[in-house]
Design a protein around this motif. Structure first.
Motif, short mmCIF file in Angstrom:
data_model
loop_
_atom_site.label_atom_id
_atom_site.label_comp_id
_atom_site.label_asym_id
_atom_site.label_seq_id
_atom_site.Cartn_x
_atom_site.Cartn_y
_atom_site.Cartn_z
N PRO A 1 -24.02 32.49 -22.83
CA PRO A 1 -25.02 33.24 -22.07
C PRO A 1 -24.71 33.34 -20.58
CG PRO A 1 -26.10 31.82 -23.66
CD PRO A 1 -24.64 31.46 -23.69
N SER A 2 -24.10 32.32 -20.00
CA SER A 2 -23.81 32.35 -18.57
C SER A 2 -22.86 33.48 -18.21
CB SER A 2 -23.19 31.02 -18.12
OG SER A 2 -24.11 29.97 -18.30
N PHE A 3 -22.04 33.91 -19.16
CA PHE A 3 -21.08 34.99 -18.90
C PHE A 3 -21.77 36.35 -18.95
CE2 PHE A 3 -17.26 37.54 -19.24
CZ PHE A 3 -16.34 36.81 -18.50
N GLY A 4 -22.89 36.43 -19.71
CA GLY A 4 -23.71 37.62 -19.63
C GLY A 4 -23.64 38.59 -20.78
N ASP A 5 -22.72 38.41 -21.72
CA ASP A 5 -22.69 39.36 -22.84
C ASP A 5 -21.93 38.77 -24.01
OD1 ASP A 5 -19.84 40.63 -23.18
OD2 ASP A 5 -20.15 40.53 -21.03
N ALA A 6 -22.17 39.37 -25.18
CA ALA A 6 -21.49 38.97 -26.42
C ALA A 6 -20.58 40.07 -26.92
CB ALA A 6 -22.52 38.63 -27.49
N GLY A 7 -20.18 40.99 -26.01
CA GLY A 7 -19.37 42.12 -26.45
C GLY A 7 -20.15 42.96 -27.44
N GLN A 8 -19.46 43.40 -28.48
CA GLN A 8 -20.13 44.16 -29.54
C GLN A 8 -20.62 43.25 -30.67
OE1 GLN A 8 -16.82 44.58 -28.77
NE2 GLN A 8 -16.11 43.28 -30.45
N THR A 9 -20.58 41.93 -30.44
CA THR A 9 -21.03 40.88 -31.35
C THR A 9 -20.08 40.69 -32.52
OG1 THR A 9 -23.36 41.17 -30.74
CG2 THR A 9 -22.92 40.04 -32.82
N PHE A 10 -19.73 41.76 -33.21
CA PHE A 10 -18.87 41.65 -34.38
C PHE A 10 -17.43 41.34 -33.97
CE2 PHE A 10 -22.32 44.49 -35.69
CZ PHE A 10 -22.73 43.86 -36.86
N ASP A 11 -16.74 40.61 -34.83
CA ASP A 11 -15.33 40.32 -34.62
C ASP A 11 -14.53 41.62 -34.55
OD1 ASP A 11 -13.10 38.18 -34.70
OD2 ASP A 11 -12.48 39.66 -36.20
N VAL A 12 -13.48 41.63 -33.74
CA VAL A 12 -12.75 42.88 -33.47
C VAL A 12 -12.16 43.52 -34.72
CG1 VAL A 12 -12.22 42.37 -31.07
CG2 VAL A 12 -10.66 41.58 -32.85
N TRP A 13 -11.65 42.71 -35.66
CA TRP A 13 -10.91 43.31 -36.78
C TRP A 13 -11.81 44.02 -37.79
CZ3 TRP A 13 -6.79 43.51 -34.29
CH2 TRP A 13 -6.27 42.42 -33.59
N PRO A 14 -12.85 43.38 -38.32
CA PRO A 14 -13.74 44.15 -39.20
C PRO A 14 -14.46 45.28 -38.48
CG PRO A 14 -14.63 41.95 -38.83
CD PRO A 14 -13.24 41.96 -38.29
N TRP A 15 -14.76 45.07 -37.19
CA TRP A 15 -15.46 46.13 -36.45
C TRP A 15 -14.56 47.36 -36.30
CZ3 TRP A 15 -20.01 47.76 -35.77
CH2 TRP A 15 -20.31 48.70 -34.78
N LEU A 16 -13.31 47.16 -35.92
CA LEU A 16 -12.42 48.30 -35.76
C LEU A 16 -12.15 48.99 -37.10
CD1 LEU A 16 -9.77 47.14 -33.14
CD2 LEU A 16 -11.51 48.90 -32.88
N THR A 17 -12.09 48.22 -38.18
CA THR A 17 -11.91 48.82 -39.50
C THR A 17 -13.10 49.70 -39.83
OG1 THR A 17 -10.62 46.90 -40.20
CG2 THR A 17 -11.45 48.36 -41.92
N HIS A 18 -14.30 49.22 -39.52
CA HIS A 18 -15.51 50.00 -39.78
C HIS A 18 -15.53 51.27 -38.91
CE1 HIS A 18 -19.56 50.49 -41.32
NE2 HIS A 18 -20.00 50.71 -40.10
N VAL A 19 -15.18 51.12 -37.64
CA VAL A 19 -15.15 52.28 -36.74
C VAL A 19 -14.08 53.27 -37.18
CG1 VAL A 19 -14.68 53.00 -34.37
CG2 VAL A 19 -16.10 51.00 -34.79
N ALA A 20 -12.96 52.78 -37.68
CA ALA A 20 -11.90 53.68 -38.16
C ALA A 20 -12.41 54.60 -39.25
CB ALA A 20 -10.71 52.87 -38.64
N SER A 21 -13.27 54.07 -40.12
CA SER A 21 -13.78 54.88 -41.23
C SER A 21 -14.79 55.92 -40.75
CB SER A 21 -14.43 53.98 -42.29
OG SER A 21 -15.62 53.39 -41.80
N ALA A 22 -15.32 55.74 -39.54
CA ALA A 22 -16.34 56.66 -39.02
C ALA A 22 -15.75 57.68 -38.06
CB ALA A 22 -17.44 55.87 -38.30
#
Length: 307
Positions: free
Chosen positions: A64-85
């Motif tokens: 929390p001190s850093f201020g964000d969790a990115g897109q929350t999801f791990d990069v590899w499954p997230w990019l795979t999901h985005v690739a399909s879209a």
């Protein structure tokens, strides 16, 4: 074509002019899980209106001190999901924290995403900057530079060679195992981020480009001059935070890693980056209406610069 120039690299760097990407979470929900359907809808919209790349951050743990969790999801499954879209946009990591991930896992996951996206993956790679993560993963912060260098070497080796022999800080390969799948090109494009605990000479020699942060103009110009002297035509990319005002003629105000200003000022700013020799910009768009911000930026800035 270079051995690293997959479809994603060509999308970002295959033309002479400045290209534009944007980063997740597109909904600006960066402290909890974003709406997945809305993120994908906005990703398709960004691609349609003219953005060339979609970038994700590697945030293994939420601090929390850093201020964000990115897109929350791990990069590899997230990019795979985005690739399909999506269809054509480069899929970038900004950036995978190599000292916190075993390079054999990175090699396999990245090559998998690259194959499943028809070669659209571009890898920003970093040494890490969230302090509590290093003891959480049992990594000595002082080892980051060495681990980064040896990770890059190991990634290159297992992508290029079947059954390699290599001894590194990460372990030993004795010619009996191989990493599959292989990427769509001989090696995936790697863009060290910031200095990654390395010299600029090392980045110029071992990277396929350089990914940096927003800098004052004079500093940026000096960085670009040094980069061109050492790296030749290898691309230079940078990230800029952008907040568009309602008044298109509003003068700039500094925000963290970027500016709040009107579209007229931003048009001049990005045209200047193009003239200086920046190859790609990751635009972090802030605002309450992400779709409108993407459309306005594309219509008023991207299309005008490309005209």
């Amino acid at each position: 074509m270079g051995t690293h120039e997959n479809a994603g690299f060509r999308e970002l760097f295959g033309s002479d002019g400045l290209t534009f990407g944007t980063g997740f979470p597109l909904t600006n929900e960066n402290e909890s899980m974003p709406d997945v359907a809305e993120e994908c809808r906005l990703a398709r919209h960004a691609e349609t209106v003219g953005f060339d790349g979609l970038w994700v951050r590697d945030v293994p743990t939420y601090w929390p001190s850093f201020g964000d969790a990115g897109q929350t999801f791990d990069v590899w499954p997230w990019l795979t999901h985005v690739a399909s879209a999506t269809e054509t946009a480069a899929l970038g990591t900004a950036s995978v924290v190599l000292p916190l991930r075993h390079p054999l896992h990175v090699a396999k996951a990245a090559a998998s995403v690259d194959q499943l996206s028809n070669g659209r993956l571009v890898l920003g790679v970093a040494s890490g900057d969230r302090d509590p993560e290093f003891p959480a993963f049992g990594v000595d912060e002082s080892d980051r530079g060495l681990l980064f260098r040896e990770s890059v070497e190991l990634l290159r080796t297992v992508w290029r060679e079947a059954y390699p022999t290599i001894d590194s800080a990460w372990g030993t390969l004795d010619g009996e195992v191989s990493v599959v799948p292989r990427p769509t090109t001989e090696t995936l494009p790697l863009l060290p981020t910031g200095h990654a605990r390395q010299s600029v000479d090392w980045i110029a020699e071992h990277g396929d480009g350089w990914l940096f942060y927003q800098l004052p103009r004079n500093t940026l110009q000096s960085y670009l001059e040094e980069w061109r002297e050492l790296a030749g035509e290898k691309p230079y990319s940078m990230a800029v935070q952008v907040e568009l005002t309602d008044d298109p003629r509003a003068e700039p105000q500094h925000i963290h890693q970027g500016f709040r200003a009107g579209t007229e000022w931003f048009r001049e700013y990005f045209a200047d980056l193009d003239q200086l020799g920046v190859d790609h910009v990751i635009v972090g768009l802030r605002g309450d209406d992400p779709e409108t911000a993407l459309t306005t930026f594309a219509d008023e800035i991207i299309s005008r610069i490309r005209a």
